[in-house]
Design a protein around this motif. Structure first.
Motif, PDB file in Angstrom:
ATOM      1  N   LEU A  41       0.839  -1.198   0.000  1.00  0.00           N
ATOM      2  CA  LEU A  41       0.000   0.000   0.000  1.00  0.00           C
ATOM      3  C   LEU A  41       0.875   1.251   0.000  1.00  0.00           C
ATOM      4  O   LEU A  41       0.644   2.191  -0.772  1.00  0.00           O
ATOM      5  N   ILE A  42       1.884   1.257   0.855  1.00  0.00           N
ATOM      6  CA  ILE A  42       2.773   2.415   0.937  1.00  0.00           C
ATOM      7  C   ILE A  42       3.512   2.619  -0.385  1.00  0.00           C
ATOM      8  O   ILE A  42       3.656   3.748  -0.873  1.00  0.00           O
ATOM      9  N   LYS A  43       3.958   1.516  -0.987  1.00  0.00           N
ATOM     10  CA  LYS A  43       4.671   1.608  -2.265  1.00  0.00           C
ATOM     11  C   LYS A  43       3.772   2.185  -3.361  1.00  0.00           C
ATOM     12  O   LYS A  43       4.193   3.063  -4.138  1.00  0.00           O
ATOM     13  N   ALA A  44       2.517   1.702  -3.417  1.00  0.00           N
ATOM     14  CA  ALA A  44       1.589   2.201  -4.432  1.00  0.00           C
ATOM     15  C   ALA A  44       1.310   3.684  -4.236  1.00  0.00           C
ATOM     16  O   ALA A  44       1.244   4.456  -5.207  1.00  0.00           O
ATOM     17  N   PHE A  45       1.164   4.099  -3.011  1.00  0.00           N
ATOM     18  CA  PHE A  45       0.911   5.511  -2.735  1.00  0.00           C
ATOM     19  C   PHE A  45       2.131   6.341  -3.089  1.00  0.00           C
ATOM     20  O   PHE A  45       2.023   7.425  -3.682  1.00  0.00           O
ATOM     21  N   ARG A  46       3.293   5.829  -2.724  1.00  0.00           N
ATOM     22  CA  ARG A  46       4.524   6.564  -3.040  1.00  0.00           C
ATOM     23  C   ARG A  46       4.645   6.775  -4.548  1.00  0.00           C
ATOM     24  O   ARG A  46       4.976   7.878  -4.998  1.00  0.00           O
ATOM     25  N   GLN A  47       4.414   5.739  -5.319  1.00  0.00           N
ATOM     26  CA  GLN A  47       4.524   5.854  -6.776  1.00  0.00           C
ATOM     27  C   GLN A  47       3.539   6.882  -7.330  1.00  0.00           C
ATOM     28  O   GLN A  47       3.823   7.549  -8.332  1.00  0.00           O
ATOM     29  N   ALA A  48       2.394   7.030  -6.657  1.00  0.00           N
ATOM     30  CA  ALA A  48       1.378   7.955  -7.138  1.00  0.00           C
ATOM     31  C   ALA A  48       1.731   9.421  -6.865  1.00  0.00           C
ATOM     32  O   ALA A  48       1.290  10.312  -7.595  1.00  0.00           O
ATOM     33  N   VAL A  49       2.544   9.677  -5.824  1.00  0.00           N
ATOM     34  CA  VAL A  49       2.781  11.067  -5.425  1.00  0.00           C
ATOM     35  C   VAL A  49       4.251  11.484  -5.492  1.00  0.00           C
ATOM     36  O   VAL A  49       4.553  12.657  -5.268  1.00  0.00           O
ATOM     37  N   GLU A  50       5.164  10.564  -5.781  1.00  0.00           N
ATOM     38  CA  GLU A  50       6.589  10.871  -5.622  1.00  0.00           C
ATOM     39  C   GLU A  50       7.072  11.977  -6.555  1.00  0.00           C
ATOM     40  O   GLU A  50       8.072  12.647  -6.260  1.00  0.00           O
ATOM     41  N   SER A  52       5.535  14.649  -6.932  1.00  0.00           N
ATOM     42  CA  SER A  52       5.046  15.908  -6.367  1.00  0.00           C
ATOM     43  C   SER A  52       5.658  16.228  -5.017  1.00  0.00           C
ATOM     44  O   SER A  52       5.251  17.194  -4.363  1.00  0.00           O
ATOM     45  N   CYS A  53       6.590  15.407  -4.549  1.00  0.00           N
ATOM     46  CA  CYS A  53       7.109  15.624  -3.195  1.00  0.00           C
ATOM     47  C   CYS A  53       8.485  15.002  -3.035  1.00  0.00           C
ATOM     48  O   CYS A  53       8.950  14.256  -3.901  1.00  0.00           O
ATOM     49  N   GLN A  54       9.125  15.312  -1.918  1.00  0.00           N
ATOM     50  CA  GLN A  54      10.349  14.638  -1.517  1.00  0.00           C
ATOM     51  C   GLN A  54       9.955  13.403  -0.700  1.00  0.00           C
ATOM     52  O   GLN A  54       9.052  13.468   0.114  1.00  0.00           O
ATOM     53  N   VAL A  55      10.652  12.288  -0.947  1.00  0.00           N
ATOM     54  CA  VAL A  55      10.309  11.040  -0.263  1.00  0.00           C
ATOM     55  C   VAL A  55      11.542  10.510   0.462  1.00  0.00           C
ATOM     56  O   VAL A  55      12.631  10.429  -0.125  1.00  0.00           O
ATOM     57  N   TYR A  56      11.357  10.163   1.739  1.00  0.00           N
ATOM     58  CA  TYR A  56      12.427   9.563   2.533  1.00  0.00           C
ATOM     59  C   TYR A  56      11.859   8.366   3.281  1.00  0.00           C
ATOM     60  O   TYR A  56      10.758   8.445   3.842  1.00  0.00           O
ATOM     61  N   GLU A  57      12.613   7.267   3.288  1.00  0.00           N
ATOM     62  CA  GLU A  57      12.130   6.024   3.879  1.00  0.00           C
ATOM     63  C   GLU A  57      13.119   5.467   4.892  1.00  0.00           C
ATOM     64  O   GLU A  57      14.336   5.606   4.729  1.00  0.00           O
ATOM     65  N   ALA A  58      12.572   4.816   5.925  1.00  0.00           N
ATOM     66  CA  ALA A  58      13.405   4.136   6.919  1.00  0.00           C
ATOM     67  C   ALA A  58      12.681   2.889   7.388  1.00  0.00           C
ATOM     68  O   ALA A  58      11.473   2.731   7.195  1.00  0.00           O
TER      69      ALA A  58
END
Length: 865
Positions: A41-50, A52-58
């Motif tokens: 779910l997180i991956k799908a959302f990230r792909q949809a908005v990345e 338009s924003c900065q993305v950082y993961e841990a």
């Protein structure tokens, strides 16, 4: 595999992202079992908005003891590599958190922050999550946190984080299993029997996808077979890579992989290409945790031992470079290297404690104890006492008592009199905190005796101050003052500010409860707090805050209590002083109760009661508050809660513990007509009242003893509103309570007045949800010949078809009477703005556009007559 049945969850995240674009940041806690699809779910959302924003993961690691602030560090360094230096050089936790939060919120573009598997997070990281989530609403950040809800036990630290965050600052998303239809659709595409697949998978997306991908039906054995089938087909070089990674739940940095085997590069590239491995936070890990676990559990015990030793040797060789103390402990434990665990665990524990990760510190000290190969008595005592203190700070009081008792047994045989005395003194403190006054007194006196022939010292002065503290808790003014003066005198002679701070706290607190000594007590307690803050005496500062809060609540100075409460929580939270924050939260519940917010008070008390290891003193407060709410609401659970509270209170045998429970018992007796307190218990209560100078609490006991049992205590003075009642000035008493913001007491005072005041009292009681009290007083009005009694809410309201809260039901009744917002606010002791929020909620729940239509709809539904 297509992401099925997740559209609503994705839309929720998109809505949150749109608000973040407007600087209305938000946090989402995404929960579900292992394999339910949180990462997908997180991956799908990230792909949809990345774009338009900065993305950082841990990612949080499943280590024996997690890295303190590991995921926060990973996120910060991704954003700015120079943040590594900030972590190394910033000594203050609060300053570090503020700097990191500022970095996250500073960008020109919206920021998406992702931390997965926070059920494995260390307490320091959870503290940051709480810190940032409370402040995220004014940023352009969206914080996504995933966790396995099945691993969040009643006493899991993450549960406390969720319980202490404002509901407006975060949302929970609980992912559900795939439906039968969804599984059948997947199965049909592969030629499987959908019903069988659904039956064996339970709709878990990971199980479904793995079984379909491996053409292997059945679970869990077939998934294991599928993984091992792949494992057995790969080349030896790849197999050895998987073996080493399978025993490393946190993964391994690429440079270490090269150091173990420089021939793995081709195997690593192939695994990346086939999606078996991936890189998270600069570490190579398996894509699926269950894949890793399957391989790990397939290894023989000897093979696992060999691999853990290999990893251990790697970290030991590069210890100075890596500084990975907690990882050394983890692999030494799994490699059976008891000596290394015993050597490195205390070092790791001290580092964890310095970062405020006291739960991890306690685990590490316990590991050092369990794996110590020599069991040398002197060294064991040091470990026992260090472990005991960490347990004390983290609300593991029963465990602390067990290990402090072990230390006492060793010291009584091999220790010096001073060591024995100091050990006994701390045992006294622990037993009191767990709700056992008799044992606390016993050990306190034994500690004094152990020091009797010894010269002045810090430990001896502390033993004096500990006994002074016990006398303070019993509201014994002369005893507290005598032992406190001895402690202060000795501390002054030897130049020890810590003991002076502790003793001033005791004497100042007991004097605060005596009206004529209140000013002097205030100054002494303020001096104690000043010393504690100046010298960083964390526990003593927390105790000073606690005593200020408790005394302010007793004197009904709620604004002052809330001021100290806010300061105290900000101070204690980052330092993980859980034993103190737990007690402070019970004081907060008492404030909410007395100010009429019973719903919030009850929820907070219930949260504390759900903790498996709450100290007796905290549990007693929560039981009493919950019991009072249930008594007034006429609930069956009231008596069971009251009985448990009474048992704990009489174990403590202290005025401040017994009298509130006795008052609640008398209120229950008045409402039910049955006896709850025995003659012996009443005699003990009366004796404690006569021996204590607590005018506030004694006056309340006077009121209920007279009302329920017809017993009128001869007190030297009554608290102001009770003096008014004694003089027949109910209106003055009501005005006094109303000014303080205490609706329940206001209602009781009003009920002593004329018919109109009695009716006003009933409206207040019903709004509060005091149904049992309402019915009893309504019956009294009818018996006295009063006919115009306010109409109540129908019994059908109990089903509450519109799901209105008790507060909303009360406001709805006042709307029916034609009251304005200002009039409603005055009646319920809340602000007009709060009334407006409640009315908006009522209109929404009843699906009507106006106040008039709300009354009409409520009447139609049977909520109002």
């Amino acid at each position: 595999m297509e992401l099925l049945e997740r559209a609503q969850f994705l839309q929720t995240l998109r809505n949150g992202f749109q608000k973040a674009l407007l600087r209305e940041g938000h946090s989402f806690f995404i929960a579900g079992e292992a394999g339910i699809g949180k990462s997908s779910l997180i991956k799908a959302f990230r792909q949809a908005v990345e774009d338009s924003c900065q993305v950082y993961e841990a990612l949080c690691d499943s280590l024996f003891t997690p890295r303190p602030l590991g995921p926060v560090y990973d996120l910060a360094v991704q954003m700015d590599p120079e943040m590594a230096e900030v972590f190394r050089t910033t000594p203050s936790r609060t300053e570090l958190f503020a700097r990191v939060a500022q970095e996250f919120a500073a960008g020109n573009r919206p920021t998406l922050l992702i931390i997965e598997d926070v059920h494995w997070a260390d307490e320091a990281s959870l503290d940051f999550i709480k810190f940032f989530a409370r402040r995220i609403s004014n940023t352009s950040c969206l914080l996504l946190l995933s966790y396995r809800d099945a691993e969040i036990t009643l006493n899991h630290p993450l549960r406390n984080v969720l319980g202490e965050l404002s509901p407006q600052s975060f949302s929970r998303i609980l992912l559900t299993s795939l439906s039968r239809d969804a599984v059948q659709k997947i199965a049909a595409e592969k030629g499987y029997n959908g019903e069988d697949l659904f039956h064996v998978s339970g709709g878990n997306p990971f199980y479904v996808s793995e079984m379909v991908a491996s053409y292997s039906p059945g679970i869990p054995d077939n998934i294991k077979d599928a993984v091992l089938a792949v494992y057995n087909r790969v080349k030896p070089n790849t197999k050895s890579l998987w073996d080493i990674l399978s025993i490393m739940p946190e993964g391994l940095e690429h440079r270490w992989l090269d150091k173990i085997n420089g021939q793995w590069q081709e195997a690593i590239e192939n695994c990346f290409a086939h999606g078996i491995l991936l890189v998270r936070n600069n570490r190579t890990v398996f894509k699926h945790e269950l894949f890793r676990r399957t391989i790990e559990t397939s290894l023989s015990p000897f093979k696992r031992l060999e691999l853990n030793k290999k990893v251990l040797e790697l970290f030991l060789e590069s210890f100075e470079q890596s500084g990975a103390v907690e990882r050394i402990v983890h692999y030494a434990k799994n490699a059976g290297e008891n000596g290394l665990v015993a050597h490195f665990a205390p070092l790791a524990a001290r580092q964890a404690a310095a970062l405020g990760a006291h739960t991890e510190a306690a685990k590490l000290y316990l590991a050092a104890i369990e794996y110590d190969p020599d069991k040398e008595p002197g060294h064991l005592v040091q470990l026992y006492e260090a472990y005991t203190y960490e347990c004390y700070l983290t609300n593991q009081v029963k465990e602390a008592i067990i290990y402090q008792t072990k230390a006492r047994r060793i010291l009584q045989e091999t220790g010096s009199p001073e060591q024995v005395g100091n050990c006994l003194r701390f045992l006294s403190r622990l037993w009191w905190y767990d709700g056992h006054r008799r044992e606390a007194e016993l050990y306190a006196v034994q500690a004094i005796e152990a020091f009797d022939s010894l010269p002045p010292s810090k430990a001896k002065a502390m033993a004096y101050s500990n006994l002074s503290q016990l006398r303070m808790l019993a509201e014994d003014l002369p005893g507290c003052t005598e032992w406190g003066a001895r402690a202060i005198d000795m501390a002054t002679r030897i130049g020890d500010e810590e003991i002076r701070c502790h003793a001033l706290n005791n004497v100042g607190t007991v004097r605060l409860k005596v009206p004529e000594l209140q000013g002097e007590g205030q100054k002494m307690l303020e001096e104690s707090l000043r010393i504690a803050l100046h010298h960083h005496f964390h526990e003593h500062a927390a105790r000073a805050y606690t005593n200020f809060i408790s005394s302010s609540v007793s004197s009904k100075d709620y604004n002052l209590a809330e001021h100290y409460l806010e300061e105290a929580m900000q101070y204690c939270g980052p330092r993980h002083l859980h034993s103190w924050t737990g007690y402070m939260l019970s004081c907060k519940a008492r404030i909410l109760l007395e100010r009429g917010n019973w719903e919030a008070a009850g929820a907070l008390a219930e949260h504390q009661l759900s903790g498996l290891h709450q100290p007796g003193i905290v549990r007693l407060n929560a039981l009493t508050i919950r019991a009072i709410i249930e008594i007034r609401g006429g609930k069956q659970r009231a008596l069971d809660l009251l009985k448990e509270a009474k048992s704990l209170a009489f174990q403590l045998n202290e005025h401040f513990r017994i009298v509130p429970v006795a008052i609640a018992g008398l209120e229950w007796e008045w409402l039910t007509g049955h006896r709850m307190l025995t003659d012996e218990e009443l005699a003990i209560t009366g004796s404690l009242i006569k021996g204590a100078n607590n005018t506030w609490l004694n006056s309340e006991a006077w009121f209920w003893l007279k009302k329920t049992r017809g017993i009128e205590l001869d007190l030297p003075a009554l608290y102001e509103p009770y003096q008014y009642l004694q003089e027949g000035k109910g209106s003055k008493a009501a005005a006094w309570w109303k000014e303080k913001g205490c609706p329940y007491e206001t209602a009781f005072a009003l009920f002593t007045g004329n018919e109109e005041q009695k009716r006003e009292a009933l409206v207040i009681l019903q709004t509060l949800g005091a149904d049992a009290v309402y019915q009893k007083l309504k019956s009294e009005m009818r018996s006295s010949g009063i006919r115009k009694i306010p109409r109540g809410l129908r019994s059908s309201t109990m089903s509450n078809p519109a799901q209105l809260t008790i507060r909303e039901l009360g406001i709805l009744q006042l709307l029916q009477a034609g009251a304005s917002n200002k009039e409603i606010a005055a009646s319920l002791f809340i602000s007009p703005k709060t009334v407006d929020h409640h009315i908006s909620s009522i209109l929404f729940k009843l699906d009507v556009p106006s106040r008039t239509k709300a009354v009409g709809e409520a009447t139609k539904l049977g909520i109002l007559k």
